[in-house]
Design an enzyme around this catalytic site. Structure first.
Site, PDB file in Angstrom:
ATOM      1  N   GLY A 615       3.077   6.019  13.786  1.00  0.00           N
ATOM      2  CA  GLY A 615       3.293   4.856  14.427  1.00  0.00           C
ATOM      3  C   GLY A 615       4.957   4.547  14.950  1.00  0.00           C
ATOM      4  O   GLY A 615       5.714   5.861  14.759  1.00  0.00           O
ATOM      5  N   ASP A 757       3.759  -7.435   3.338  1.00  0.00           N
ATOM      6  CA  ASP A 757       2.598  -6.835   4.078  1.00  0.00           C
ATOM      7  C   ASP A 757       1.837  -6.231   3.187  1.00  0.00           C
ATOM      8  O   ASP A 757       1.356  -5.042   3.491  1.00  0.00           O
ATOM      9  CB  ASP A 757       3.269  -6.111   5.233  1.00  0.00           C
ATOM     10  CG  ASP A 757       2.175  -5.767   6.187  1.00  0.00           C
ATOM     11  OD1 ASP A 757       1.423  -6.454   6.339  1.00  0.00           O
ATOM     12  OD2 ASP A 757       2.273  -4.699   6.944  1.00  0.00           O
TER      13      ASP A 757
END
Length: 902
Positions: A615, A757
């Site tokens: 990512g 998260d």
């Protein structure tokens, strides 16, 4: 004049490649945008069961389409829908005939046929070759089937399938979006297999191609190059389950195509277009002999019966031997007009692999000079109408007719005036935005003001009104364009999304106007609940991020404070410099951090071997690497398993060279945060590379990847899974995973760290089902649909966030407990469904407003079938409205731990 025309034409450029994850909009069966005349059938029983009544969730006529007579196993009765244009079809929803509890006919299975021109029909099959889809189990519940692969079509036929003689009826909705490319077929050589040493055999054929296969060539159809699935950096890995290595790419070997050194492909379109560019997604893993094409030459044909134009467009690529990432290569096509394009892609290495090809074109067909080859037919008067003006012999020509000159001048003057008005409106908008940044805005009749976010965050929404459904009056929240209503489809226990939307309170006219002006769903919610959600009000009525008490504050107190709302404070720093989420640790300051504060050892960066890009963020990337000699480097007490001298997999967060000084400081802060973590269920910082640029931190990674991917590929353990050798997990395994996550979060809470998260995508798994909580799921494109993007700010995992985190920007251990409840829900649904799958992102935000108001209208996640009642009760406690009512992680760990030993 030419400049103005060019600006007008550029504004009509088509949008690029379709994304199947977001192309899920209702196409108009239910709301009537697909007209009755566009719905036909092979037969129908009565006029009141005709094809026009085959609309999902509608009860007109006798409630559905029913083919005539008893359906036999050999029958091929069908319902046909004309979508009116080429469409990228991704989802099909079906129901039976309920007819207000008087009907009980439905189709248990069905097939799909489709056609792009209404003449040639093709049969849809999934990626494993199956043509029959599961239908309904009763007459009222809708069943949703995702199409893998999606279909590019204009006409679609649903063909009910039965094993015994029975009566069937169907109601239908289709989901997708317009196919803007206009491509209707491509031709190419067949893909070829690869047998790399030390790796499994990979096949690079176009397995979903729906055209003809002859003499090792594909022609007349479309397949994987237009299915919206982008191949990964490593061509042996795939985004699909249960498929072979290399599935996502169509690839060719140079020496297998003779001595020509290129791959020739031909593309046919629905009509003549002015092509601006072609985008080709190509693999570039040069370490295995794969590179993007070195150059490409394209020829153009204005009509299918014409010859190819002699003049071609050539483009030479810049080869990259440093970054092995797959990438889009954009080839300019110089606004050439054509209905068919032939391109030759030249090899730069042994292999060339494509996963997607898309075209950008302009709606207005510009005249382009054509030099036709010898095979082209003579140019007729009809063919020259859109190319060059007709000319006659000068000796017999008549004087030019200037009758149209005033009209042309009038058109040009109108265009100039329109452009001046547009420029004036843009400048006025910028001026208004600056004024709004500096001064409060009057919203309601009372003197109620609020500080708005900056101009870069506003979006002007222009949604035309939609006709209301039959029997339902339009409401402020329901009055949105179905073309832009994101569909999350799965569990029938959810109510109809429109009904859910109607449960939420309507916006007042003034608030609705302000919300449309801002175009920000988060601000829509702020207006929806008046002043009850702003940090300015909280500070005026108690200070800080205290729990609001609406009984102790008046609207006048609400906005008189100029404190910014949460989007400008805490939440903007949710995403770190590399795209991973940043732990919230208030005690740590950034100003004093230097490399001397870093306790982790310096690892030789030359021993890190790149394998895959996981990512990226604004200033950095996350890579999957092999670290040679890392266990020996870390020495005794290393958290890594003994690999007998072999390299181990690690995740490497790397700061880009163009990072700002603030980003470098944040990166060092993240290193310091990670260095303080030492728990068996938390990802560890192993070492760093900070003696030279680029700065890197090396953390643990596990070969089994993340928990979301692991569970979604498995079924619950049973005799059937054992008999068929299906990958499975037991209920005990799921409970063990839950206990480990609660243990890791208990450790973070003891340090006053807030994760922000927590989700299954951020939990990594080893071969012994040991879980380690990580932090870089936010940066991975694979999970981009799990995040809601605030333009110019950050991405937010709103489906996992507590109501106070969304509305107030308040992140605490209690909000992590909320996310833990959603993570438990994911685990016990085996990650087969996204939380709140039937609600759009905006509806999820609206639902948090119901949690705030606490009037009993909030919508909760349903209880997973695998989940014991006591465990679901624990989840519900995690989603308590009041923070004090939520359990602690210590309490969660103690509550879950006894279940593992049962």
């Amino acid at each position: 004049m030419h400049l103005f025309l060019l600006l007008i034409l550029q504004a009509t450029a088509a949008v690029g490649q379709v994304d199947p994850a977001h192309c899920r909009y209702a196409l108009g069966m239910e709301d009537g945008r697909i007209k009755d005349d566009d719905i036909t059938a092979s037969s129908h029983w009565y006029e009141t069961t005709g094809p026009q009544y085959a609309r999902l969730n509608r009860e007109e006529g006798d409630g559905a389409w029913c083919p005539e007579g008893q359906l036999e196993p050999s029958d091929s009765q069908y319902l046909q829908v004309d979508l009116g244009r080429l469409t990228f079809l991704t989802v099909v929803g079906t129901q039976g005939r309920y007819a207000r509890n008087s009907g009980n006919e439905f189709a248990r299975a069905y097939r799909l046929n489709y056609s792009r021109d209404g003449l040639l029909w093709k049969s849809w099959r999934n990626r494993l070759g199956n043509a029959v889809m599961e239908g309904n189990k009763n007459a009222y519940a809708s069943v949703i089937n995702d199409l893998h692969p999606p279909i590019i079509t204009r006409y679609i036929r649903l063909i009910p399938v039965t094993r015994v003689s029975t009566t069937v009826c169907m109601r239908v909705e289709l989901y997708g979006c317009p196919w803007e490319d206009g491509l209707i077929s491509y031709s190419s050589p067949e893909g070829q297999p690869m047998n790399p040493p030390g790796y499994p055999i990979a096949s690079f054929n176009d397995s979903t191609y729906d055209g003809a296969h002859e003499r090792r060539r594909l022609f007349g159809g479309m397949g994987q190059l237009t299915d919206g699935v982008i191949g990964l950096d490593d061509f042996l890995q795939t985004r699909q389950y249960h498929v072979w290595p290399g599935y996502d790419y169509l690839g060719w070997r140079n020496d297998s195509l003779g001595t020509q050194g290129y791959v020739e492909m031909e593309f046919v379109f629905d009509r003549r277009r002015n092509f601006t560019s072609m985008k080709v997604h190509s693999n570039n893993m040069f370490s295995r002999g794969v590179k993007i094409f070195s150059s490409v030459s394209c020829w153009f044909k204005p009509r299918l019966i014409a010859g190819w134009e002699v003049e071609s467009v050539a483009f030479k690529t810049v080869l990259d031997d440093r970054n092995p990432s797959a990438r889009y290569v954009t080839v300019p096509l110089n606004r050439r007009t054509a209905k068919s394009i032939r391109c030759r892609f030249y090899f730069a290495d042994i292999w060339m692999m494509f996963s997607e090809i898309s075209f950008q074109s302009e709606d207005t067909v510009l005249p382009t000079p054509m030099t036709l080859g010898s095979t082209s037919p003579p140019i007729t008067e009809e063919s020259t109408m859109l190319t060059t003006p007709k000319t006659a012999n000068p000796s017999t020509s008549e004087p030019p007719d200037d009758g149209n000159t005033p009209i042309l001048i009038g058109c040009l003057v109108t265009i100039i005036l329109l452009l001046v008005i547009i420029i004036f409106l843009i400048l006025w908008c910028q001026y208004v935005c600056k004024v709004l940044e500096k001064a409060p805005r009057r919203i309601l009749d009372e003197e109620v003001t609020v500080r708005l976010s900056s101009c870069s965050d506003t979006i002007i929404l222009q949604t035309p009104p939609v006709p209301p459904r039959s029997g339902h009056a339009p409401t402020g929240l329901a009055n949105t364009d179905p073309h832009y209503e994101r569909v999350f489809l799965l569990d029938p226990q959810y109510q109809n999304p429109a009904v859910l939307r109607n449960k939420l309170p309507e916006l007042s006219q003034s608030a609705e106007a302000s919300a449309l002006l801002l175009g920000n769903p988060l601000y829509d919610l702020l207006l929806l609940t008046s002043c009850h959600m702003t940090s300015g009000w909280l500070r005026a009525c108690g200070g800080g991020y205290a729990e609001p008490d609406v009984t102790q504050c008046t609207p006048h107190q609400c906005f008189h404070s100029n404190a910014p709302h949460y989007a400008e404070t805490d939440i903007v720093r949710l995403q770190g410099v590399t795209g991973s989420n940043m732990y919230a640790v208030p005690a740590l300051t950034v100003d004093s951090l230097t490399r001397k504060d870093i306790s982790a050892a310096e690892f030789p960066r030359q021993h890190l071997i790149f394998r895959e890009k996981l990512g990226e963020g604004q200033f950095g990337e996350v890579h999957l690497c092999e670290a040679e000699g890392l266990p020996e480097f870390l020495g005794e007490g290393s958290p890594l398993p003994d690999r007998d001298g072999r390299s181990v997999l690690v995740a490497v967060k790397q700061l880009r060279a163009d990072a700002t000084s603030q980003a470098r400081n944040d990166f060092l802060k993240e290193i310091k945060i990670m260095s303080r973590l030492n728990d068996p269920n938390i990802i560890r910082l192993l070492c760093v590379c900070v003696s030279s640029d680029p700065l890197c931190m090396v953390t643990e990674y596990m070969e089994n990847g993340d928990l979301n991917m692991f569970l979604s590929q498995r079924e619950i353990e049973s005799t059937l899974t054992h008999a068929n050798n299906i990958p499975s997990v037991s209920l005990s395994d799921l409970l063990h995973m839950s206990v480990q996550i609660s243990s890791g979060m208990k450790y973070l809470a003891s340090l006053n760290f807030v994760h922000r998260d927590l989700a299954t995508r951020n939990c990594l798994l080893d071969r012994r089902l040991t879980i380690k909580i990580a932090d870089f799921g936010m940066s991975r494109n694979l999970y981009s649909s799990d995040y809601y993007r605030i333009q110019g700010r950050a991405v937010l995992p709103i489906r996992w966030m507590a109501w106070e985190s969304i509305l107030l920007g308040k992140f605490t251990t209690a909000s992590d407990v909320w996310a833990f409840g959603v993570t438990l829900w994911e685990i016990f649904t085996l990650c087969k469904e996204q939380p709140y799958s039937l609600l759009s992102d905006e509806q999820v935000i609206e639902n948090t407003g119901e949690f705030f108001r606490n009037q009993g209208r909030q919508i909760f996640l349903y209880g997973p079938p695998l989940c014991p009642p006591s465990l679901f009760e624990l989840m519900m406690r995690c989603w308590s409205r009041d923070l004090a009512d939520r359990p602690t992680f210590e309490g969660l760990y103690q509550a879950l731990r006894p279940h593992v030993n049962q």
